[in-house]
Write an enzyme that holds these catalytic residues in place. Sequence first.
Site, mmCIF file in Angstrom:
data_model
loop_
_atom_site.group_PDB
_atom_site.id
_atom_site.type_symbol
_atom_site.label_atom_id
_atom_site.label_comp_id
_atom_site.label_asym_id
_atom_site.label_seq_id
_atom_site.Cartn_x
_atom_site.Cartn_y
_atom_site.Cartn_z
ATOM 1 N N LYS A 199 1.558 -7.979 -11.916
ATOM 2 C CA LYS A 199 1.110 -7.854 -10.577
ATOM 3 C C LYS A 199 0.039 -6.981 -10.441
ATOM 4 O O LYS A 199 -0.301 -5.909 -10.782
ATOM 5 C CB LYS A 199 2.139 -6.901 -9.408
ATOM 6 C CG LYS A 199 1.805 -6.084 -8.337
ATOM 7 C CD LYS A 199 2.377 -4.832 -7.684
ATOM 8 C CE LYS A 199 2.227 -4.182 -6.582
ATOM 9 N NZ LYS A 199 2.879 -3.207 -6.043
ATOM 10 N N ASP A 210 -4.184 -1.567 -2.675
ATOM 11 C CA ASP A 210 -3.239 -1.686 -1.367
ATOM 12 C C ASP A 210 -3.426 -0.133 -0.605
ATOM 13 O O ASP A 210 -2.923 0.960 -0.838
ATOM 14 C CB ASP A 210 -1.477 -1.575 -2.068
ATOM 15 C CG ASP A 210 -0.622 -1.217 -1.758
ATOM 16 O OD1 ASP A 210 -0.730 -1.730 -0.687
ATOM 17 O OD2 ASP A 210 0.788 -0.724 -2.369
ATOM 18 N N LYS A 222 0.187 3.257 4.447
ATOM 19 C CA LYS A 222 0.217 4.594 3.742
ATOM 20 C C LYS A 222 -0.821 5.676 4.704
ATOM 21 O O LYS A 222 -1.148 5.721 5.432
ATOM 22 C CB LYS A 222 -0.513 4.252 2.388
ATOM 23 C CG LYS A 222 0.509 3.065 1.529
ATOM 24 C CD LYS A 222 -0.152 3.217 0.302
ATOM 25 C CE LYS A 222 0.764 2.136 -0.525
ATOM 26 N NZ LYS A 222 2.027 1.873 -0.689
ATOM 27 N N ASP A 267 -2.983 0.260 -7.979
ATOM 28 C CA ASP A 267 -1.794 -0.656 -8.183
ATOM 29 C C ASP A 267 -1.836 -1.878 -9.101
ATOM 30 O O ASP A 267 -0.688 -2.796 -8.283
ATOM 31 C CB ASP A 267 -1.929 -0.823 -6.351
ATOM 32 C CG ASP A 267 -0.278 -1.430 -5.900
ATOM 33 O OD1 ASP A 267 0.538 -1.146 -6.465
ATOM 34 O OD2 ASP A 267 -0.226 -2.216 -5.250
ATOM 35 N N ASP A 300 3.755 -3.217 3.218
ATOM 36 C CA ASP A 300 3.720 -2.748 1.954
ATOM 37 C C ASP A 300 5.232 -2.572 0.660
ATOM 38 O O ASP A 300 4.709 -2.013 -0.492
ATOM 39 C CB ASP A 300 3.838 -1.065 2.591
ATOM 40 C CG ASP A 300 3.102 -0.188 1.154
ATOM 41 O OD1 ASP A 300 2.194 -0.720 1.064
ATOM 42 O OD2 ASP A 300 3.433 1.398 1.091
ATOM 43 N N GLU A 324 4.273 -5.290 -0.614
ATOM 44 C CA GLU A 324 3.411 -6.957 -0.903
ATOM 45 C C GLU A 324 4.129 -6.818 -2.556
ATOM 46 O O GLU A 324 3.312 -8.509 -2.495
ATOM 47 C CB GLU A 324 1.974 -6.741 -1.130
ATOM 48 C CG GLU A 324 1.252 -5.372 -1.523
ATOM 49 C CD GLU A 324 1.746 -4.649 -1.772
ATOM 50 O OE1 GLU A 324 1.628 -3.620 -3.476
ATOM 51 O OE2 GLU A 324 2.165 -3.618 -0.822
ATOM 52 N N ARG A 357 6.280 -7.383 -4.328
ATOM 53 C CA ARG A 357 7.291 -8.771 -5.161
ATOM 54 C C ARG A 357 6.887 -9.964 -4.428
ATOM 55 O O ARG A 357 7.083 -10.945 -4.745
ATOM 56 C CB ARG A 357 8.741 -8.160 -4.335
ATOM 57 C CG ARG A 357 8.696 -8.036 -3.008
ATOM 58 C CD ARG A 357 9.527 -7.076 -2.816
ATOM 59 N NE ARG A 357 9.379 -5.816 -3.125
ATOM 60 C CZ ARG A 357 10.077 -4.784 -2.421
ATOM 61 N NH1 ARG A 357 10.985 -4.228 -2.476
ATOM 62 N NH2 ARG A 357 9.359 -3.499 -3.185
#
Length: 525
Positions: free
Chosen positions: A263, A268, A275, A286, A345, A347, A349
């Site tokens: 990933k 993010d 967030k 991230d 959020d 995201e 996956r």
Amino acid sequence: MKLSFAKPDIPAKGALVVGVFDGKTLGATATTLDDLTGGQLSRALASARFSGESGKTLVVPAPHGVTLDRIVLVGLGAPDAVTATTLETMGGVAVSTLGGLGDETAALAVDLPEGASLTAAEAASHAAFGAHLSAFRFDKYRTKETADEKPALTALTLLCDDPAGAETAFEPAKALAEGVLLTRRLVSEPANVIYPETFCDTVADLADLGIAVEVLDEAKMRKLGMGALLGVAQGSARPPRLLVMEYRGAKDKKAPPVAFVGKGVTFDSGGISIKPAAGMEDMKWDMGGAGVVAGLMKALAGRKARANVVGICGLVENMPSGTAQRPGDVVHTMSGQTVEVINTDAEGRLVLADALWYCQDRFKPTHIVDLATLTGAIIISLGSEHAGLFSNDDALAGAITAAGVSVGEKCWRLPLADAYDKIIKSDIADMKNTGNREAGSITAAQFLQRFIKDTPWAHIDIAGVTWSKKDAPTVPKGGTAFGVRLLDRFVRDVIESGVQDNTDDKSGKGKDKEKSAKGKGSKKK
């Protein structure tokens, strides 16, 4: 920092690091120094709480009888329990201790107890490896540091009975260390420096190691139907990329590879489901999973691993804007399955869904392992001590767990089951990208599993172990590169050794899958 190897000797200047075992028992070089200094080391030990525990230190400055500036005693623990990790810790502790003392040169005496399982060359190599990892500093943006604030140490000599053998043994270890340091640098960079395009630029020189590097742009991904990955990226001014790295080191270059997928959300914000402001700066890392995959590929190619390996990184930036994906949107994945986006959020996956499917569709790997800073829930569950491990294959999960224990990057396996799968059932699409507050890490893994065909697969959630707020012997505060050493060892133990060679087992008898963990991906429409 320059590392070298030499025969045992007492240097004329600088610092000398020596080992002490449990019970304040001096090692061979420490015993020699004690004699030369008229028993100064014994007296220092007698008056100190230091007793030789692994990783603990005691500094003896300007000892009488030698011209050394100082002697650093480093604990090695019980003589019968000295391992590779013990020596790596010794090297790391030596560098971190010397870094604040002002010495420019130092030597480290690698003395083994009787009956040690390691050779002198292996022991010195491990100590050098730990020193190399410990010396890492990400200081490129510090413009006002004084000389006193910077580590003075520029050269460390490892003293052992077989320096030529140690030099040879250190070559693959050095390649592994360079992979670790690449990951740490990528993870440490701010998001205005590392974003999808520049991430790819940074690793382009991996081609010099024999890695075929390919970058898919937005147009190519759209043609492939990667609606989930592109949906995450659509709110950012930074265009997404899919980075493909292919290394063919096995004897049979055409044999199916093992694959690692990372990933790579280079920042993010949470998107429309934004967030909280506090701590959002941490979201520059991230992309930790992608960083690990890049570092792993560098390590494997650098040490000329006898394996065919593919590394794939889904690279996006998740930002809120007028074009950003909204909660309630439905996206079409490359697999043909549809996803209702409940929370923008969640995201990572979505990025992995398309990257995993692409990897299997194109490369038909023997095994596939993905790494992701996927869920905050895994931090609540396991803290920063273990990564979360999920798998549809018991043998694969066991091999990853064992590899992690051997290098100090521990994983804890969590379950997959149909009951959890039901939590992400959507009313209007094939699935939704998040469930309720229960079992957040598990439902994320269940989501990913829907994009796994019949390939042995493992998902490692590294959200709690990618960044450290405190120093450790071989892992300075900051980006840890957790996963590079773990998966390098996995490749050594499983792929290169042929312990789990499913490419030769067409019957599938080598697999021990959980009934509830079979892949549920549909064929691409």
